[in-house]
Design a protein around this motif. Structure first.
Motif, short mmCIF file in Angstrom:
data_model
loop_
_atom_site.label_atom_id
_atom_site.label_comp_id
_atom_site.label_asym_id
_atom_site.label_seq_id
_atom_site.Cartn_x
_atom_site.Cartn_y
_atom_site.Cartn_z
N TRP A 1 0.81 -1.20 0.00
CA TRP A 1 0.00 0.00 0.00
C TRP A 1 0.86 1.27 0.00
CZ3 TRP A 1 -4.56 1.30 -1.35
CH2 TRP A 1 -5.27 2.36 -0.78
N ASP A 2 2.14 1.13 0.40
CA ASP A 2 3.00 2.29 0.56
C ASP A 2 4.09 2.38 -0.50
OD1 ASP A 2 4.44 0.10 1.36
OD2 ASP A 2 5.12 0.95 3.26
N LEU A 3 3.90 1.76 -1.66
CA LEU A 3 4.91 1.86 -2.72
C LEU A 3 5.10 3.32 -3.14
CD1 LEU A 3 3.92 -1.13 -5.06
CD2 LEU A 3 5.92 -0.98 -3.57
N PRO A 4 6.32 3.71 -3.43
CA PRO A 4 6.57 5.10 -3.86
C PRO A 4 5.73 5.52 -5.06
CG PRO A 4 8.63 4.03 -3.30
CD PRO A 4 7.58 2.97 -3.25
N VAL A 5 5.53 4.61 -6.01
CA VAL A 5 4.74 4.98 -7.19
C VAL A 5 3.29 5.26 -6.81
CG1 VAL A 5 4.15 2.57 -7.78
CG2 VAL A 5 4.19 4.32 -9.56
N LEU A 6 2.78 4.59 -5.79
CA LEU A 6 1.41 4.85 -5.35
C LEU A 6 1.32 6.19 -4.62
CD1 LEU A 6 0.36 1.30 -4.09
CD2 LEU A 6 0.00 2.33 -6.34
N ASN A 7 2.33 6.51 -3.83
CA ASN A 7 2.35 7.82 -3.17
C ASN A 7 2.44 8.94 -4.19
OD1 ASN A 7 2.21 6.73 -0.57
ND2 ASN A 7 4.43 6.50 -0.44
N GLU A 8 3.17 8.70 -5.26
CA GLU A 8 3.26 9.69 -6.34
C GLU A 8 1.89 9.91 -6.99
OE1 GLU A 8 4.99 9.75 -10.87
OE2 GLU A 8 6.16 8.68 -9.34
N LEU A 9 1.16 8.82 -7.22
CA LEU A 9 -0.18 8.94 -7.82
C LEU A 9 -1.13 9.67 -6.89
CD1 LEU A 9 -0.61 5.38 -9.38
CD2 LEU A 9 -0.09 7.51 -10.58
N ARG A 10 -1.04 9.37 -5.58
CA ARG A 10 -1.91 10.05 -4.62
C ARG A 10 -1.67 11.56 -4.63
NH1 ARG A 10 -0.12 5.43 -1.40
NH2 ARG A 10 -1.84 3.95 -1.19
N SER A 11 -0.40 11.94 -4.76
CA SER A 11 -0.07 13.37 -4.78
C SER A 11 -0.66 14.06 -6.00
CB SER A 11 1.45 13.57 -4.74
OG SER A 11 2.05 13.16 -5.96
N ARG A 12 -0.97 13.31 -7.04
CA ARG A 12 -1.58 13.86 -8.26
C ARG A 12 -3.10 13.79 -8.22
NH1 ARG A 12 1.19 10.13 -12.51
NH2 ARG A 12 -0.60 10.87 -13.74
N GLY A 13 -3.65 13.33 -7.08
CA GLY A 13 -5.10 13.30 -6.94
C GLY A 13 -5.77 12.05 -7.47
N ILE A 14 -4.99 11.04 -7.81
CA ILE A 14 -5.57 9.79 -8.31
C ILE A 14 -6.02 8.93 -7.13
CG2 ILE A 14 -5.06 7.64 -9.54
CD1 ILE A 14 -3.15 9.30 -11.30
N ARG A 15 -7.26 8.47 -7.17
CA ARG A 15 -7.81 7.68 -6.08
C ARG A 15 -7.27 6.25 -6.14
NH1 ARG A 15 -13.78 7.57 -7.07
NH2 ARG A 15 -13.10 7.72 -9.23
N ILE A 16 -6.86 5.73 -5.00
CA ILE A 16 -6.32 4.37 -4.93
C ILE A 16 -7.10 3.60 -3.87
CG2 ILE A 16 -4.27 2.97 -4.50
CD1 ILE A 16 -2.58 5.34 -5.38
N HIS A 17 -7.64 2.45 -4.27
CA HIS A 17 -8.45 1.64 -3.39
C HIS A 17 -7.97 0.19 -3.42
CE1 HIS A 17 -11.29 4.90 -2.97
NE2 HIS A 17 -11.57 4.90 -4.26
N GLY A 18 -8.24 -0.54 -2.35
CA GLY A 18 -8.05 -1.97 -2.36
C GLY A 18 -9.23 -2.65 -3.05
N GLU A 19 -9.07 -3.93 -3.36
CA GLU A 19 -10.10 -4.66 -4.10
C GLU A 19 -11.38 -4.82 -3.31
OE1 GLU A 19 -10.81 -8.01 -3.02
OE2 GLU A 19 -9.35 -7.81 -1.40
N LEU A 20 -11.33 -4.62 -1.97
CA LEU A 20 -12.55 -4.73 -1.18
C LEU A 20 -13.51 -3.57 -1.41
CD1 LEU A 20 -11.48 -5.85 2.41
CD2 LEU A 20 -12.94 -7.09 0.83
N VAL A 21 -12.99 -2.41 -1.80
CA VAL A 21 -13.83 -1.21 -1.88
C VAL A 21 -14.95 -1.34 -2.91
CG1 VAL A 21 -13.82 1.28 -2.33
CG2 VAL A 21 -12.02 0.25 -0.94
N PRO A 22 -14.69 -1.82 -4.14
CA PRO A 22 -15.82 -2.00 -5.06
C PRO A 22 -16.89 -2.94 -4.51
CG PRO A 22 -13.74 -2.14 -6.25
CD PRO A 22 -13.41 -2.12 -4.80
N ALA A 23 -16.47 -4.00 -3.80
CA ALA A 23 -17.44 -4.93 -3.21
C ALA A 23 -18.26 -4.23 -2.13
CB ALA A 23 -16.72 -6.14 -2.63
N TRP A 24 -17.60 -3.43 -1.30
CA TRP A 24 -18.30 -2.68 -0.25
C TRP A 24 -19.33 -1.72 -0.87
CZ3 TRP A 24 -19.42 -2.40 4.72
CH2 TRP A 24 -19.83 -1.18 5.26
#
Length: 473
Positions: A90-113
């Motif tokens: 969940w804490d990969l640098p590339v994911l933190n970079e995407l978050r800083s650009r406003g891209i939403r990141i979810h785990g696979e449980l979120v669509p099910a929820w």
């Protein structure tokens, strides 16, 4: 008319959970692109199945800045939402970079929820015990006439379950019983169960989460979001933090007097009966021995399950009847066969020292124990003491065998230690040792992950089962 750009989702990972999330999102009318870093014949076969459903699958696409930037340019409307499988940090640098650009990141449980609203979830987590409790709660509710399928970190993914039920004439279920790992919880802060159950906490997955404190905080976050918080008063770590849980429903497998003064349990055992504190009045619910599974830990699992059953409106009589018909959990102290006076147990689900210690202590010895696989970071002291007390021989196999041999010798284990390459050699060796040393049982309880030789612990357990049944012919 094209799908709005904000409805586009990129799913990362072609495993069970990733495929389930992609299919669910596509069924909801969203535009879906699934990326996978490998490009093997097996991946091609899975990809083709998804492509037939209209899902864009791209193989050989690593999760890095370059690939995602290229994907952002290629997708109509760009990259707006990323759905991750549990195996991805969940804490990969590339994911933190995407978050800083406003891209939403979810785990696979979120669509099910999101797609299962307003169905209440029973979310079950913990280092050990969560699979057994998930099966028990599912069985309790189903046996009592409630539509309550189980999913998540056990069986089918939550997304697969929601997709199946949304597509069926039955519609969404009354309850969802969902086992949740720390990997899934940290990537799904939106998930807020009606009932949250926390079974145990001991060090695990530290290679991913770093510290016990961080691991604990992830587990705790699920319970904090739960309307009803069910906690195991017999777990030392949970008990040590009791003061921070003013509204929790505590349970114990022993007498209530055995707990610290700040814990007033709702459920406890007294004179062989399960007792319930109902608004200050004690109620006698059921016999405490109605679950035919060995070990004090399974009494704890039963008590946690009863708390969920009560919240779902079940009576003590209904639950006692259901417990008596419970068939057990595959790969968790599962009795496989008895042959020549020796009983064989499959505990392949024990992927860490603490789970394996529980199994060794749960069975009547003396034992021959099979252990090995891919070792994890953890404290082995309790497991080693249990082996010294209850095992006459330990058969080691797989990648951890040299490390485990050193641990056993360093701890002063005075039983027999045998090293084998894999279970094909280890199982007949264990049988011979059990007969020679007059042991009651052979227990596969690896204290390791399975990934050195198997796809998962289920595959390891099934291989053990087949080898045991072959021995008995």
């Amino acid at each position: 008319m094209s799908t709005p750009a904000q409805d586009a989702s990129v799913v990362v990972g072609l495993g069970r959970s990733g495929c389930g999330a992609a299919k669910l999102l596509q069924s909801l009318g969203q535009r879906v692109c699934l990326i996978e870093s490998v490009d093997t014949p097996e991946a091609q076969a899975r990809a083709n199945t998804l492509r037939q459903l209209g899902i864009d699958v791209r193989l050989g696409v690593p999760l890095d800045s370059s690939s995602l930037s290229q994907l952002d340019r290629q997708l109509e409307g760009g990259l707006h939402r990323l759905i991750l499988s549990p195996g991805i940090r969940w804490d990969l640098p590339v994911l933190n970079e995407l978050r800083s650009r406003g891209i939403r990141i979810h785990g696979e449980l979120v669509p099910a929820w999101e797609a299962s609203r307003p169905v209440p979830w029973i979310g079950i987590t913990g280092t050990n015990g969560k699979t057994t409790v998930t099966h028990l709660v599912h069985h309790l509710l189903q046996a009592s006439g409630l539509d309550a399928p189980m999913a998540g970190n056990v069986g089918v993914s939550a997304a697969e379950l929601v997709l199946e039920r949304r597509s069926s004439t039955a519609g969404l279920p009354t309850w969802m019983v969902v086992e949740l790992s720390s990997y899934q919880i940290e990537a799904a802060p939106e998930v807020a169960p009606r009932i949250g159950i926390w079974t145990t906490l001991t060090p695990d997955h530290l290679e991913r989460h770093g510290t016990l404190r961080a691991y604990r905080a992830i587990k705790r976050s699920l319970l904090e979001r739960s309307m009803v918080q069910v906690l195991n008063g017999d777990d030392p770590d949970l008990r040590d933090h009791a003061a921070s849980w003013p509204q929790a429903c505590w349970v114990t497998a022993g007498p209530r007097q055995g707990l610290p003064g700040e814990i007033r349990p709702r459920l406890w055992v007294e004179a062989g009966r399960v007792m319930h504190d109902w608004h200050g009045t004690c109620q006698n619910l059921m016999a405490a021995d109605c679950l035919a599974m060995p070990g004090e830990h399974n009494r704890q699992n039963m008590m946690l399950s009863i708390a969920a059953g009560l919240e779902a409106g079940l009576s003590g009589e209904q639950m006692e009847r259901a417990f008596r018909s419970f068939p057990g959990v595959p790969h968790r102290l599962e009795r496989i066969h008895e042959h020549g006076g020796v009983t064989y147990y499959n505990d392949s689900k024990a992927t860490n020292y603490d789970a394996a210690e529980v199994a060794v202590r749960a069975l009547a010895g003396p034992l021959v124990v099979l252990a090995g696989g891919q070792a994890k970071i953890g404290e082995a002291g309790g497991w080693l003491e249990a082996l010294k007390q209850n095992a006459r021989a330990v058969v080691l196999y797989g990648a951890a065998q040299a490390e485990f041999q050193s641990l056993l010798e360093g701890a002063g284990f005075d039983g027999a230690i045998h090293l084998c390459g894999g279970l094909e050699e280890a199982v007949p060796r264990a049988r011979a040792l059990a007969l020679e040393l007059h042991c009651r049982a052979v227990l596969l309880s690896p204290a390791c992950a399975s990934f050195d030789q198997y796809a998962d612990f289920e595959a390891r357990g099934e291989h053990f089962r087949s080898l045991v049944l072959t021995l008995a012919r």
